[in-house]
Design a protein around this motif. Structure first.
Motif, short mmCIF file in Angstrom:
data_model
loop_
_atom_site.label_atom_id
_atom_site.label_comp_id
_atom_site.label_asym_id
_atom_site.label_seq_id
_atom_site.Cartn_x
_atom_site.Cartn_y
_atom_site.Cartn_z
N ARG A 140 14.26 -0.14 -3.40
CA ARG A 140 13.37 0.01 -2.24
C ARG A 140 13.47 -1.20 -1.32
O ARG A 140 13.49 -1.05 -0.09
CB ARG A 140 11.92 0.21 -2.69
CG ARG A 140 11.69 1.57 -3.35
CD ARG A 140 10.21 1.82 -3.53
NE ARG A 140 9.97 3.17 -4.01
CZ ARG A 140 8.92 3.92 -3.67
NH1 ARG A 140 8.01 3.43 -2.84
NH2 ARG A 140 8.76 5.14 -4.14
N LYS A 162 6.32 1.67 4.70
CA LYS A 162 6.30 2.94 3.96
C LYS A 162 6.80 2.77 2.53
O LYS A 162 6.33 3.45 1.61
CB LYS A 162 7.18 3.97 4.69
CG LYS A 162 6.60 4.47 6.00
CD LYS A 162 5.34 5.29 5.77
CE LYS A 162 4.83 5.92 7.05
NZ LYS A 162 3.59 6.70 6.84
N LEU A 163 7.75 1.85 2.32
CA LEU A 163 8.30 1.64 0.98
C LEU A 163 7.52 0.57 0.21
O LEU A 163 7.94 0.14 -0.86
CB LEU A 163 9.78 1.22 1.07
CG LEU A 163 10.74 2.27 1.66
CD1 LEU A 163 12.17 1.76 1.65
CD2 LEU A 163 10.64 3.58 0.90
N GLU A 164 6.39 0.14 0.78
CA GLU A 164 5.49 -0.83 0.14
C GLU A 164 6.20 -2.16 -0.15
O GLU A 164 5.99 -2.78 -1.21
CB GLU A 164 4.90 -0.24 -1.15
CG GLU A 164 4.08 1.02 -0.90
CD GLU A 164 3.54 1.63 -2.19
OE1 GLU A 164 4.06 1.29 -3.28
OE2 GLU A 164 2.61 2.44 -2.10
N THR A 232 9.74 13.20 7.48
CA THR A 232 9.23 11.83 7.44
C THR A 232 9.62 11.02 8.67
O THR A 232 9.06 9.94 8.91
CB THR A 232 9.78 11.09 6.18
OG1 THR A 232 11.20 11.27 6.12
CG2 THR A 232 9.14 11.65 4.92
N MET A 377 13.34 7.34 2.91
CA MET A 377 12.01 7.76 2.49
C MET A 377 12.08 9.04 1.66
O MET A 377 11.36 9.19 0.67
CB MET A 377 11.11 7.95 3.72
CG MET A 377 10.75 6.66 4.42
SD MET A 377 9.98 6.90 6.03
CE MET A 377 8.50 7.77 5.57
N VAL A 382 8.86 9.26 -0.53
CA VAL A 382 7.75 8.73 0.27
C VAL A 382 7.47 9.69 1.41
O VAL A 382 8.39 10.15 2.09
CB VAL A 382 8.10 7.33 0.82
CG1 VAL A 382 6.99 6.83 1.73
CG2 VAL A 382 8.33 6.37 -0.32
N LYS A 383 6.19 9.96 1.66
CA LYS A 383 5.82 10.87 2.75
C LYS A 383 5.03 10.11 3.80
O LYS A 383 4.47 9.09 3.55
CB LYS A 383 5.00 12.04 2.20
CG LYS A 383 5.81 12.94 1.27
CD LYS A 383 5.00 14.12 0.82
CE LYS A 383 5.83 15.04 -0.08
NZ LYS A 383 5.04 16.22 -0.54
#
Length: 383
Positions: A140, A162-164, A232, A377, A382-383
């Motif tokens: 990520r 979004k990917l933290e 996304t 994503m 990931v949304k």
């Protein structure tokens, strides 16, 4: 007398001088260099001035980025709240709205083959992804870092959030925006290395006129197609196309003016200062940051080279009708990369005008980088 001495002692202790570390001094020096480049040499001053000033502020007064949980009075610092808008992907999406309202998509519509050049320039992203994985970053983190290769600051921030990957969001954003600002320095040597003088002198045919109907349908169709395949990407591609639809439909001129001017400049101030404020010495001066900066430069160079080489391939296929220099504009730095293509071409032949031809790959690069971000994503769910 004791009261006076205690008061003076407290005042001295409250100054920044006693709290500055060598790292803070280094970052203050970097901020001053960025300000010099922006003001003296005009390297993307709209981006570099707020970023550099945010960098300056946080290294003099770290509490300007403190969160409410860490603050003694329960109130966060000013730039902390600006930064939340980055983490929540609000500011990057609004930047895309403004870019869409400011940008002419006509050259891309007139020459759809430009999409191929924009796609080729995304090679730098995948080169950076593999490089980051090889350097020990998680999958990520590697994906978030790799977007630097597209020279797209808003998308870099969007994907990192979004990917933290908020721990490395600051270095990623600063690297992306720094390389966007330094496009006029980084790209020309690569472009000249990979092309001959004869190729740089190639004059391209004038683009066909694009009808108003085509201009209106383009953002609608792109939104439907791209967002159906990769939902996304809607916050970025959707806002980019909405801004362009404002511009081209001709019935919402007030919205176009607001998105392209007032809103755009407000968002740039908030985003730039908050990104700069993530570069405290403690967060920025470490091995991971150095790796990210190096990876970003390599990725950007690879993306530029891939665009130029694919331009050479198109030149060969079309028997000399495509100037390979426009391939370098496939990175997402709009419109700076297109201007660099024009500048290098004009150096070879002052009568050569490549700007509008280069805008096609440039716009395609913006869409392409957003699509790559959406692909990552989707890969990570990931949304």
């Amino acid at each position: 007398m004791e009261y006076i001495s205690n008061t003076l002692e407290n005042l001295v202790e409250q100054t920044a001088f006693l709290n500055l570390t060598w790292g803070n001094l280094v970052m203050i020096g970097v901020a001053c260099i960025f300000l010099y480049l922006a003001i003296r040499h005009g390297f993307e001053p709209l981006l570099l001035v707020p970023i550099a000033f945010g960098m300056l502020l946080v290294n003099i007064y770290p509490d300007i980025m403190v969160s409410p949980e860490e603050a003694s009075n329960g109130t966060g610092g000013l730039l902390y709240y600006f930064y939340l808008l980055d983490e929540w992907s609000i500011l990057p999406s609004l930047i895309f709205l403004g870019v869409g309202a400011m940008t002419d998509f006509g050259p891309l519509i007139a020459n759809p083959k430009s999409f191929l050049l924009g796609a080729a320039a995304q090679f730098g992203i995948f080169a950076a992804y593999l490089g980051a994985m090889a350097m020990g970053f998680s999958d990520r983190a590697a994906a978030a870092i790799s977007i630097i290769g597209g020279a797209d600051g808003p998308t870099s921030i969007f994907l990192a959030g979004k990917l933290e990957q908020t721990a490395i969001l600051g270095p990623i954003a600063v690297a992306a925006y720094s390389y966007m600002s330094l496009v006029p320095i980084i790209q020309p040597p690569i472009m000249k290395l990979l092309t001959t003088e004869k190729e740089r002198k190639i004059k391209m045919e004038q683009l066909r006129p694009v009808s108003r109907l085509e201009r209106i349908l383009f953002p609608i169709i792109i939104t439907i197609v791209v967002c159906m395949i990769l939902p996304t990407t809607a916050p970025l591609v959707g806002m980019l196309m909405l801004g362009n639809l404002f511009k081209e439909c001709g019935v919402v001129r007030q919205l176009t003016d607001t998105a392209a001017n007032a809103l755009m400049y407000i968002v740039v101030i908030l985003l730039g200062t908050s990104v700069g404020a993530t570069t405290s010495a403690e967060a920025f001066l470490n091995l991971d940051t150095i790796k990210i900066v190096i990876l970003g430069l390599i990725a950007f160079a690879f993306g530029t080279a891939a665009g130029v080489l694919f331009g050479k391939l198109m030149c060969w296929f079309t028997k000399g009708k495509v100037n390979p220099l426009i391939g370098s504009a496939g990175v997402s730095a709009v419109p700076m990369a297109a201007r660099v293509s024009q500048k290098v071409g004009a150096e070879a032949d002052p009568t050569n005008f490549l700007l509008m031809h280069a805008m096609g790959p440039n716009v395609a690069g913006v869409i392409g980088t957003a699509v790559v971000a959406g692909t990552f994503m989707a890969i990570f769910g990931v949304k």
